[in-house]
Design an enzyme around this catalytic site. Structure first.
Site, PDB file in Angstrom:
ATOM      1  N   ASN A 209       0.853  -1.191   0.000  1.00 32.21           N
ATOM      2  CA  ASN A 209       0.000   0.000   0.000  1.00 32.21           C
ATOM      3  C   ASN A 209       0.890   1.244   0.000  1.00 32.21           C
ATOM      4  O   ASN A 209       1.479   1.586   1.020  1.00 32.21           O
ATOM      5  CB  ASN A 209      -0.892  -0.051   1.259  1.00 32.21           C
ATOM      6  CG  ASN A 209      -1.751   1.187   1.412  1.00 32.21           C
ATOM      7  OD1 ASN A 209      -1.854   2.012   0.506  1.00 32.21           O
ATOM      8  ND2 ASN A 209      -2.378   1.322   2.575  1.00 32.21           N
TER       9      ASN A 209
ATOM     10  N   LYS B 200       0.054   4.288  -0.291  1.00 34.82           N
ATOM     11  CA  LYS B 200      -0.601   5.469   0.304  1.00 34.82           C
ATOM     12  C   LYS B 200      -0.352   6.702  -0.587  1.00 34.82           C
ATOM     13  O   LYS B 200      -0.262   6.558  -1.801  1.00 34.82           O
ATOM     14  CB  LYS B 200      -0.133   5.672   1.747  1.00 34.82           C
ATOM     15  CG  LYS B 200      -0.253   4.378   2.565  1.00 34.82           C
ATOM     16  CD  LYS B 200      -0.072   4.564   4.032  1.00 34.82           C
ATOM     17  CE  LYS B 200      -0.222   3.215   4.724  1.00 34.82           C
ATOM     18  NZ  LYS B 200      -0.131   3.299   6.173  1.00 34.82           N
TER      19      LYS B 200
ATOM     20  N   HIS C 182      -9.569   1.264   4.887  1.00 38.26           N
ATOM     21  CA  HIS C 182      -8.279   1.401   5.579  1.00 38.26           C
ATOM     22  C   HIS C 182      -8.471   2.341   6.777  1.00 38.26           C
ATOM     23  O   HIS C 182      -9.237   3.302   6.697  1.00 38.26           O
ATOM     24  CB  HIS C 182      -7.218   1.945   4.619  1.00 38.26           C
ATOM     25  CG  HIS C 182      -5.845   1.902   5.217  1.00 38.26           C
ATOM     26  ND1 HIS C 182      -5.400   2.845   6.111  1.00 38.26           N
ATOM     27  CD2 HIS C 182      -4.844   1.004   5.089  1.00 38.26           C
ATOM     28  CE1 HIS C 182      -4.170   2.528   6.496  1.00 38.26           C
ATOM     29  NE2 HIS C 182      -3.816   1.413   5.895  1.00 38.26           N
TER      30      HIS C 182
ATOM     31  N   GLU D 193      -6.797   4.683   7.905  1.00 39.90           N
ATOM     32  CA  GLU D 193      -6.537   6.103   7.636  1.00 39.90           C
ATOM     33  C   GLU D 193      -7.759   6.758   7.000  1.00 39.90           C
ATOM     34  O   GLU D 193      -8.059   7.920   7.236  1.00 39.90           O
ATOM     35  CB  GLU D 193      -5.287   6.251   6.754  1.00 39.90           C
ATOM     36  CG  GLU D 193      -4.024   6.038   7.580  1.00 39.90           C
ATOM     37  CD  GLU D 193      -2.837   5.476   6.825  1.00 39.90           C
ATOM     38  OE1 GLU D 193      -2.844   5.461   5.583  1.00 39.90           O
ATOM     39  OE2 GLU D 193      -1.893   5.014   7.507  1.00 39.90           O
TER      40      GLU D 193
ATOM     41  N   GLU E 127      -5.556  -5.037  10.596  1.00 42.26           N
ATOM     42  CA  GLU E 127      -4.529  -4.017  10.804  1.00 42.26           C
ATOM     43  C   GLU E 127      -4.794  -3.268  12.104  1.00 42.26           C
ATOM     44  O   GLU E 127      -5.553  -2.286  12.104  1.00 42.26           O
ATOM     45  CB  GLU E 127      -4.541  -3.029   9.641  1.00 42.26           C
ATOM     46  CG  GLU E 127      -4.176  -3.637   8.305  1.00 42.26           C
ATOM     47  CD  GLU E 127      -3.560  -2.589   7.394  1.00 42.26           C
ATOM     48  OE1 GLU E 127      -2.413  -2.764   6.997  1.00 42.26           O
ATOM     49  OE2 GLU E 127      -4.219  -1.572   7.115  1.00 42.26           O
TER      50      GLU E 127
ATOM     51  N   GLY F 113       2.406   2.098  10.929  1.00 41.87           N
ATOM     52  CA  GLY F 113       3.380   3.176  10.814  1.00 41.87           C
ATOM     53  C   GLY F 113       4.085   3.508  12.121  1.00 41.87           C
ATOM     54  O   GLY F 113       4.745   4.532  12.231  1.00 41.87           O
TER      55      GLY F 113
ATOM     56  N   SER G 295       3.259  -2.251  10.385  1.00 42.59           N
ATOM     57  CA  SER G 295       4.715  -2.277  10.589  1.00 42.59           C
ATOM     58  C   SER G 295       5.396  -3.568  10.133  1.00 42.59           C
ATOM     59  O   SER G 295       6.387  -3.990  10.730  1.00 42.59           O
ATOM     60  CB  SER G 295       5.059  -1.972  12.057  1.00 42.59           C
ATOM     61  OG  SER G 295       4.654  -0.661  12.386  1.00 42.59           O
TER      62      SER G 295
END
Ligand code: PGA
Length: 250
Positions: free
Chosen positions: A6, A8, A92, A94, A168, A174, A212
């Protein structure tokens, strides 16, 4: 194993060309895994000619709930398919956090993307508070129920495309804090069983882990029985790291 990168909101055209060139040098490798990259919408037509005859597949990071029409700034599933994508990521964390996307939105997008033939990755994951309060399984249950509320409309046995769940944990994205093997085993088992029980199906939906993942921790993750692959963010932007993760999956 599914290895999804991904990207992003990263990479300009030039960076993307260099990165993909590095990856396709090792293309022979990828036959044994399902390698997919998810660049930004604008990079998709740029990258497609580079990868269309390789084993790398293309996906989009989101799609609109709607078809064509007056939806300023949105990109439809039809457009994504037209550009050469076979996959899409939905929900996702985010997008859930920054764009206030709800599981109801995800479920509408899923109905669209899956009925048009896209392999659809639906992301779920608890935040740190849910983990600390020990409410993570009920949070995940709610996300699954709502995001997959259209599950019964599809016959997964005869579909050519597939549904994939990405677990996730938000606290691992991250942050460099990867979930432990025990965390992953427990949650993947829970997701697979819950889908079977709740939707009364025998179908084994692939569950991939994200948060991660890198070249160092991926071998441990691939050793876990109920892990069907990984969703990689940061480490998918470096050819060496992403290639090492693919190598570790074989
Ligand atoms: P990360 O991102 O690998 O950088 O933690 C994973 C993701 O957001 O899909």
């Amino acid at each position: 194993m599914i290895i999804a990168g991904n990207w992003k909101m990263n990479c300009l055209k030039n960076d993307a060309t260099i990165l993909v060139n590095e990856l396709i040098k090792e293309d022979a490798f990828f036959k044994e895994s399902e390698v997919i990259i998810f660049p930004s919408y604008l990079l998709i037509p740029h990258i497609y000619p580079q990868i269309y005859s390789t084993n790398i597949k293309l996906g989009a990071q989101d799609c609109s709930i709607s078809g064509h029409g007056a939806f300023t700034g949105q990109v439809s599933t039809e457009m994504i398919i037209d550009a050469g994508c076979e996959y899409v990521i939905l929900g996702h964390s985010e997008r859930r956090l920054l764009c206030k996307e709800t599981s109801e939105d995800v479920s509408k997008k899923f109905l669209k993307s899956f009925s048009l033939g896209l392999n659809t990755i639906i992301c779920i994951g608890e935040n740190l508070k849910d983990r600390e309060n020990n409410t993570y399984l009920s949070v995940l249950k709610k996300q699954i129920k709502m995001s997959l509320s259209n599950f019964e409309k599809f016959d997964f046995y005869s579909s050519n495309n597939k549904l994939i769940i990405a677990y996730e944990p938000v606290w691992a994205i991250g942050t460099g804090k990867v979930a432990t093997s025990e965390n992953i085993i427990e949650v993947h088992e829970f997701i697979k069983k819950f889908i079977k029980d709740y939707f009364k199906t025998n179908i084994d939906i692939p569950v991939i882990y994200g948060g991660s993942v890198n070249e160092e921790n991926s071998s441990e993750i691939f050793k876990i029985n109920n892990v069907d692959g990984v969703l990689v963010g940061g480490a998918s932007l470096k050819a060496d790291s992403f290639l090492k993760i693919i190598e570790n999956s074989i």
